[in-house]
Design an enzyme around this catalytic site. Structure first.
Site, PDB file in Angstrom:
ATOM      1  N   ARG A 169      66.540  40.633  -7.447  1.00  0.00           N
ATOM      2  CA  ARG A 169      67.004  39.465  -6.813  1.00  0.00           C
ATOM      3  C   ARG A 169      67.965  38.691  -7.067  1.00  0.00           C
ATOM      4  O   ARG A 169      68.713  38.116  -6.181  1.00  0.00           O
ATOM      5  CB  ARG A 169      65.691  38.430  -7.239  1.00  0.00           C
ATOM      6  CG  ARG A 169      64.275  38.832  -6.713  1.00  0.00           C
ATOM      7  CD  ARG A 169      63.125  37.867  -6.908  1.00  0.00           C
ATOM      8  NE  ARG A 169      63.536  36.435  -6.529  1.00  0.00           N
ATOM      9  CZ  ARG A 169      62.706  35.498  -6.811  1.00  0.00           C
ATOM     10  NH1 ARG A 169      61.673  35.379  -7.866  1.00  0.00           N
ATOM     11  NH2 ARG A 169      62.856  34.328  -6.499  1.00  0.00           N
ATOM     12  N   CYS A 227      65.520  30.383 -12.994  1.00  0.00           N
ATOM     13  CA  CYS A 227      64.627  31.667 -12.365  1.00  0.00           C
ATOM     14  C   CYS A 227      64.625  31.188 -10.809  1.00  0.00           C
ATOM     15  O   CYS A 227      65.430  30.497 -10.163  1.00  0.00           O
ATOM     16  CB  CYS A 227      63.484  31.683 -13.013  1.00  0.00           C
ATOM     17  SG  CYS A 227      62.299  30.469 -13.068  1.00  0.00           S
TER      18      CYS A 227
END
Length: 268
Positions: A169, A227
């Protein structure tokens, strides 16, 4: 003391215990709680109790002080009693509870290392009874350092900004949740799953110090974490604290960063 083991929790006489089991896109953590939990624990809903509804601040923005006060009192939290939080095993969700309680001024919050799995593996009793509780906690914001988007961007260039998501990611190869892939320019990849062992327990402080030092978080460095929505990054902040490295949390994280199309995105 930030971490607590099952035997220590079993021996505690006065504590508020919060079950924060959570599965994004899966069965409700409340279902797991109903099937069995640490005796005396109450269920804490990450989405409803530890975050405001998704908005321009990201997928898990902080709740207001008033909303958090009401939630914690309903869950039996008092400022004069320790709070112990746990999830299934790896403390990803429990860390959000730990950080949010600390941010809003509770000074004694502990994480059950290894979570409910460690509790049952220790052969300790499990209950299906939901206790009736009430608390008197009052939220006072500012107990933990927090980053705005602008501060996160600055830190990525002048300090160490850790991206707690999975490496793919970070690289922008996949993005299963948010509409835009990539990372904040200058951030370093530091997936949270490397903070724990196969049993879900945190690595020893020395191992965590070595890990973070290799990423640039040396003594005296300015460090922050983000995050996707401020949940797993709280785990990063917790692991950094165990390593003796203070760190700030960008609560809005990637889901907030990409809400402004003028903010730059990196994929290398």
């Amino acid at each position: 003391m930030t971490l607590i083991n099952p035997a220590e929790l079993a021996a505690m006489e006065q504590a508020s215990v919060l079950d924060v089991r959570y599965r994004r896109g899966g069965p409700s953590g409340r279902e797991s709680y109903a099937e069995g939990h640490v005796p005396g624990a109450v269920y804490c809903d990450l989405d409803a109790d530890l975050a405001a509804p998704p908005n321009g601040g990201g997928r898990h923005p902080l709740p207001s002080a008033e909303a958090f006060t009401a939630a914690m009192r309903r869950l039996g939290v008092s400022g004069s009693r320790p709070v112990v939080v746990y999830d299934d095993a790896d403390s990803m969700a429990a860390a959000r509870a730990w950080w949010t309680l600390r941010y809003f001024g509770h000074e004694d919050v502990r994480v059950l290392d290894g979570g409910f799995r460690a509790w049952t593996e220790a052969g300790l009793p499990v209950s299906k009874e939901e206790p009736h509780v009430s608390g008197d906690f009052t939220a006072r914001p500012g107990g933990m350092p927090m980053l705005t988007a602008e501060q996160a961007a600055e830190l990525a260039g002048s300090g160490v900004l850790m991206d707690a998501r999975a490496a793919e990611r970070y690289r922008g190869e996949v993005e299963p949740i948010d509409p835009v892939a990539g990372h904040i320019p200058g951030a370093v990849s530091a997936p949270t799953d490397q903070n724990v062992g196969p049993d879900g327990r945190f690595l020893a402080p020395a191992a965590l110090r070595d890990r973070f030092a290799a990423l640039g978080a040396l003594e005296g460095a300015r460090v922050g974490a983000y995050c996707g929505s401020g949940v797993t990054a709280a785990h990063e902040v917790l692991a950094l604290e165990l390593a003796g490295v203070p760190a700030a949390l960008y609560v809005g994280s990637w889901s907030h960063w990409i809400s402004d199309p003028s903010r730059p995105i990196a994929t290398d």
